[in-house]
Each structure stands twice: as C-alpha cells, then as structure tokens.
Design an enzyme around this catalytic site. Structure first.
Site, PDB file in Angstrom:
ATOM      1  N   CYS A 113     -17.259  17.121  -3.424  1.00 38.86           N
ATOM      2  CA  CYS A 113     -16.343  17.631  -2.393  1.00 38.86           C
ATOM      3  C   CYS A 113     -16.069  19.126  -2.535  1.00 38.86           C
ATOM      4  O   CYS A 113     -15.689  19.787  -1.575  1.00 38.86           O
ATOM      5  CB  CYS A 113     -15.034  16.852  -2.404  1.00 38.86           C
ATOM      6  SG  CYS A 113     -15.294  15.110  -2.065  1.00 38.86           S
ATOM      7  N   HIS A 250      -9.548  21.015   1.292  1.00 42.44           N
ATOM      8  CA  HIS A 250     -10.435  19.853   1.409  1.00 42.44           C
ATOM      9  C   HIS A 250      -9.651  18.726   2.082  1.00 42.44           C
ATOM     10  O   HIS A 250      -8.482  18.505   1.788  1.00 42.44           O
ATOM     11  CB  HIS A 250     -10.905  19.431   0.016  1.00 42.44           C
ATOM     12  CG  HIS A 250     -11.671  18.148   0.008  1.00 42.44           C
ATOM     13  ND1 HIS A 250     -12.686  17.891   0.910  1.00 42.44           N
ATOM     14  CD2 HIS A 250     -11.576  17.054  -0.783  1.00 42.44           C
ATOM     15  CE1 HIS A 250     -13.173  16.687   0.662  1.00 42.44           C
ATOM     16  NE2 HIS A 250     -12.511  16.151  -0.347  1.00 42.44           N
ATOM     17  N   ASN A 280     -12.792  11.919   5.159  1.00 44.21           N
ATOM     18  CA  ASN A 280     -13.255  12.771   4.068  1.00 44.21           C
ATOM     19  C   ASN A 280     -14.769  12.945   4.211  1.00 44.21           C
ATOM     20  O   ASN A 280     -15.527  11.997   4.005  1.00 44.21           O
ATOM     21  CB  ASN A 280     -12.893  12.111   2.733  1.00 44.21           C
ATOM     22  CG  ASN A 280     -13.293  12.952   1.528  1.00 44.21           C
ATOM     23  OD1 ASN A 280     -14.036  13.920   1.660  1.00 44.21           O
ATOM     24  ND2 ASN A 280     -12.810  12.566   0.360  1.00 44.21           N
TER      25      ASN A 280
HETATM   26  O1  UT7 Z   1     -12.711  13.759  -1.965  1.00 47.41           O
HETATM   27  C1  UT7 Z   1     -12.602  13.661  -3.348  1.00 47.41           C
HETATM   28  C2  UT7 Z   1     -11.249  13.439  -3.761  1.00 47.41           C
HETATM   29  N1  UT7 Z   1     -10.814  12.109  -3.397  1.00 47.41           N
HETATM   30  C3  UT7 Z   1      -9.540  11.938  -3.166  1.00 47.41           C
HETATM   31  O2  UT7 Z   1      -8.814  12.896  -3.153  1.00 47.41           O
HETATM   32  C4  UT7 Z   1      -9.012  10.543  -3.006  1.00 47.41           C
HETATM   33  C5  UT7 Z   1      -7.756  10.433  -3.807  1.00 47.41           C
HETATM   34  N2  UT7 Z   1      -7.098   9.168  -3.715  1.00 47.41           N
HETATM   35  C6  UT7 Z   1      -6.467   8.764  -2.586  1.00 47.41           C
HETATM   36  O3  UT7 Z   1      -6.509   9.421  -1.572  1.00 47.41           O
HETATM   37  C7  UT7 Z   1      -5.640   7.503  -2.667  1.00 47.41           C
HETATM   38  O4  UT7 Z   1      -5.481   7.110  -3.993  1.00 47.41           O
HETATM   39  C8  UT7 Z   1      -6.229   6.323  -1.839  1.00 47.41           C
HETATM   40  C9  UT7 Z   1      -6.123   6.604  -0.370  1.00 47.41           C
HETATM   41  C10 UT7 Z   1      -7.669   6.100  -2.250  1.00 47.41           C
HETATM   42  C11 UT7 Z   1      -5.437   5.057  -2.143  1.00 47.41           C
HETATM   43  O5  UT7 Z   1      -4.063   5.268  -1.840  1.00 47.41           O
HETATM   44  P1  UT7 Z   1      -2.944   4.840  -2.896  1.00 47.41           P
HETATM   45  O6  UT7 Z   1      -1.647   5.067  -2.263  1.00 47.41           O
HETATM   46  O7  UT7 Z   1      -3.235   5.558  -4.184  1.00 47.41           O
HETATM   47  O8  UT7 Z   1      -3.172   3.306  -3.007  1.00 47.41           O
HETATM   48  P2  UT7 Z   1      -3.589   2.457  -4.288  1.00 47.41           P
HETATM   49  O9  UT7 Z   1      -4.986   2.735  -4.715  1.00 47.41           O
HETATM   50  O10 UT7 Z   1      -2.503   2.611  -5.307  1.00 47.41           O
HETATM   51  O11 UT7 Z   1      -3.543   1.003  -3.673  1.00 47.41           O
HETATM   52  C12 UT7 Z   1      -2.354   0.398  -3.186  1.00 47.41           C
HETATM   53  C13 UT7 Z   1      -2.679  -0.986  -2.668  1.00 47.41           C
HETATM   54  C14 UT7 Z   1      -3.521  -1.807  -3.646  1.00 47.41           C
HETATM   55  O12 UT7 Z   1      -3.055  -3.111  -3.616  1.00 47.41           O
HETATM   56  P3  UT7 Z   1      -2.129  -3.654  -4.813  1.00 47.41           P
HETATM   57  O13 UT7 Z   1      -2.950  -3.490  -6.050  1.00 47.41           O
HETATM   58  O14 UT7 Z   1      -0.906  -2.785  -4.794  1.00 47.41           O
HETATM   59  O15 UT7 Z   1      -1.890  -5.074  -4.416  1.00 47.41           O
HETATM   60  C15 UT7 Z   1      -4.904  -1.735  -3.046  1.00 47.41           C
HETATM   61  O16 UT7 Z   1      -5.679  -2.865  -3.361  1.00 47.41           O
HETATM   62  O17 UT7 Z   1      -3.436  -0.885  -1.463  1.00 47.41           O
HETATM   63  C16 UT7 Z   1      -4.606  -1.705  -1.566  1.00 47.41           C
HETATM   64  N3  UT7 Z   1      -5.677  -1.119  -0.763  1.00 47.41           N
HETATM   65  C17 UT7 Z   1      -5.792  -1.337   0.554  1.00 47.41           C
HETATM   66  N4  UT7 Z   1      -5.068  -2.080   1.410  1.00 47.41           N
HETATM   67  C18 UT7 Z   1      -5.444  -2.079   2.696  1.00 47.41           C
HETATM   68  C19 UT7 Z   1      -6.664  -0.280  -1.156  1.00 47.41           C
HETATM   69  N5  UT7 Z   1      -7.443   0.043  -0.108  1.00 47.41           N
HETATM   70  C20 UT7 Z   1      -6.919  -0.611   0.971  1.00 47.41           C
HETATM   71  C21 UT7 Z   1      -7.275  -0.660   2.327  1.00 47.41           C
HETATM   72  N6  UT7 Z   1      -6.505  -1.396   3.150  1.00 47.41           N
HETATM   73  N7  UT7 Z   1      -8.328   0.025   2.831  1.00 47.41           N
END
Ligand code: UT7
Length: 323
Positions: A113, A250, A280
């Site tokens: 990225c 980004h 992204n």
């Molecule tokens: O480009 C390179 C750099 N990349 C980034 O900057 C990405 C950085 N990370 C992020 O943007 C975020 O961490 C995400 C968008 C990937 C995830 O958001 P989050 O608020 O950190 O959510 P999380 O990973 O803590 O997940 C929360 C919950 C989980 O369920 P439990 O374990 O709390 O029951 C996930 O399983 O959301 C669940 N989850 C989803 N639910 C519905 C994960 N993906 C999805 C989805 N739809 N697509």
C-alpha cells in the site's frame, strides 16, 4: 536546485462497480458493518479483459493528456504494484510497450500500500540525480485477483484501479515556497511481515497465493506509524499541520484516516477521502485520490499537499509536495 514538479495526474477504474450489499449473499456481512467499520460503500472490480497493465496504461494516458504531453516526452516509468500481470517482466515494461514507448526505462516497485509514496520518493531522486527528466509514476492494482472471496474479514475491503502522476525536472530555490517534491520520509519493519501478506509466491509455493490480514493488528499500529512518519516529514520541511492545504492519505479505512488527521491536528476539510468510492486499492489509492481532488478543482497550483501511506511489510511513508 532541481525540483521534481507535478505536471499532471490521471486515473482509471474498472467498469464494474460492486456495492457493499452485493456481498450479502456471498459471505456473512452487511452494508451497515462494512460502512460503519471502514467507510467503504463500493469498489471497482476488474473484468477478465482488465489487468494491472491495462488499468495502468489508461491512467498513464489520462495523466499525459492532463499534462499536455505524449509518451515521447517521458524517460522513466515507475510502477508501484503488488499485483503485477506476471512475475516478470516488470509490468512497468509492459505499460511502456503499450504506450508505444521504446526509449528510456521502466521498473516496478513493491511496497504494497505504500508503493506509490515510495515510487514518488524514488522518482524524485532519479530526477534530482539527473538520470531522468520526466517520470511517469503509476500505482495500479488488481487486488480482486488475490482475494479469498470466502473470507469476509478481507474480501470486502479491497478494490481495483490505477492512478498516475507525471513529475518533471524544474528549478527551485531550495525553499519551502518551491513547487515540487519538498520532503519525504520512508520506513519499513519486517518484524510485522506476517500481519498482512500473500500466502504464496514464486520462490515458496510456486503459486500466486491469497491475501491474509490480521486486520485488528494492522489497525493497532497504523495511526502511530502514520503520525510518526508525517511528523518526521514536517520537521524535515520545517512546517506544521497548519501550513498544509491538503492531506491525501492512503485509503484503507475512514477510521484510520480520521484518527491520524485528528492526532496530527489536520482540519477535516483538508482531508481528501475516496475510500467510500474505491475501497482499499493499495498502491493505487493515493494517486486515485489525488486525481479526484485535482479533477474537481480542490488541489490547485501552489497548494501544499501531504501524501501518506502504510501497508504490508509493514511499510510506511510520507511525501510533501508543493503542487
Ligand atoms: O492497506 C493496508 C493497511 N490495512 C489496513 O489499514 C486495514 C486495517 N484494519 C482495519 O481497517 C480493521 O481492523 C478492519 C476493517 C479490517 C476490521 O475492523 P475492526 O473494527 O478492527 O473489526 P475486528 O477485526 O475487531 O472484528 C470485529 C468483529 C469480529 O467478530 P467478533 O470476533 O467480535 O465476533 C469479526 O469476525 O467483526 C467481524 N467481522 C465482520 N462482520 C461482518 C470481520 N469482518 C466482517 C465483515 N462483516 N465483513
């Protein structure tokens, strides 16, 4: 002194748009979850006839038209991509050929990225070192090809597209009022290599592999790394956040963008956001956002513009440009 001055920008997006709701029948997710957690509402997905090379070529042609130049005027192409058409030759060389350009040289840069930010900093050094006079810097990606479409934690986040910028050697006084690239700061740390990676490659599995990410881990490090590298760039240039006209980060997650801008004291109205439209797009995200803000008249000649990115590796970096 020689400065690398922006001469034009351009962008290209695949024809097909995929909305958040289109995922609802594929994986367990919702428009609401994706929009709230990431700010993404839609992304473009490449069709069979659209590749990193074809999108990169289209963005390059748009930037050339914007600059009033032809391929004959370019002597170097630097393509930032992690999704090349082939393992080799460099996709930059394929774009060079597609543009009918049989002089100069072209190569790919791989910093995921952060690729476009690395490529701009690199192009600036080639120009200031006298190896090139006009450089076509492209970020082009087809991440849809390396996604695991059954993994809801990654497949909803990424999109395809390309953006391009032409840098040209110009004269500067060595002052902050100069047009061109004014400061750059690049970082990487491979200790984080397993937090965002592709689980295949020519030298390991012999396959292309698929993207894997510990999203929460990436998120945890993102804001701190972004603000550190921007503060280093500010101190290099002797400026503060108040001096900026535009912040073009980004486009991975609106929450990361907002938190970084807030921590740095950059006013919300100075932040260019396109993550809602493109998702992204990795190395294409910054030049796509730039092309949007130039085309709609926000970024104008003389504006002080800060580019920033962070991604797999981890890699991260920032570039300060007077437009
Ligand atoms: O480009 C390179 C750099 N990349 C980034 O900057 C990405 C950085 N990370 C992020 O943007 C975020 O961490 C995400 C968008 C990937 C995830 O958001 P989050 O608020 O950190 O959510 P999380 O990973 O803590 O997940 C929360 C919950 C989980 O369920 P439990 O374990 O709390 O029951 C996930 O399983 O959301 C669940 N989850 C989803 N639910 C519905 C994960 N993906 C999805 C989805 N739809 N697509």
């Amino acid at each position: 002194m020689i400065r690398s001055v922006v001469r034009g920008t351009g962008a290209a997006l695949p024809r097909r748009i995929m909305k958040n709701a289109d995922f609802e029948g594929m994986v367990e997710t919702s428009d609401e979850w994706i929009a709230q957690r990431t700010g993404i509402r839609q992304r473009h997905i490449a069709g069979d006839d659209e590749t990193t090379a074809s999108l990169g070529e289209a963005a390059a042609r748009a930037a050339l038209a914007n600059a009033g130049l032809t391929p004959a005027d370019i002597d170097l192409i630097v393509l930032a991509t992690s999704t090349p058409n082939n393992t080799f030759p460099a996709t930059a060389v394929e774009i060079q050929n597609r543009l009918g350009m049989h002089h100069g040289f072209a190569f790919d840069m791989q910093a995921v990225c952060s690729g476009f930010v690395y490529a701009v900093a690199t192009a600036d050094l080639y120009i200031r070192g006298g190896l090139a006079k006009r450089v076509l810097v492209i970020g082009s990606e087809t991440f849809s090809r390396i996604l695991d479409w059954s993994d809801r934690s990654t497949c909803v986040l990424f999109g395809d597209g390309a953006g391009a910028m032409i840098l040209e050697a110009g004269e500067g006084a060595g002052a902050i009022a100069d047009r061109g690239v004014l400061a750059a700061s690049l970082r990487s740390d491979g200790i984080h290599k397993d937090k965002l990676f592709v689980d295949g490659g020519p030298s390991t599995t012999g396959t292309v592999g698929q993207l894997r990410m510990e999203g929460r881990e990436v998120f945890k490090h993102a804001v701190g790394m972004i603000t550190d590298v921007i503060e280093a760039t500010f101190s290099q240039a002797g400026i503060s956040a108040d001096d900026l006209d535009w912040f073009v980060p980004h486009q991975a997650n609106k929450r990361i963008i907002d938190a970084s801008a807030k921590k740095l004291g950059i006013a919300e109205q100075k932040v260019v956001v396109t993550v809602d439209l493109h998702g992204n797009t990795s190395a294409a995200s910054v030049p796509l956002a730039l092309a949007v803000a130039v085309a709609d008249g926000r970024i104008k000649k003389g504006d002080l513009v800060l580019l920033e990115a962070m991604g797999g590796g981890f890699t991260w970096g920032a570039v300060l440009v007077r437009w």
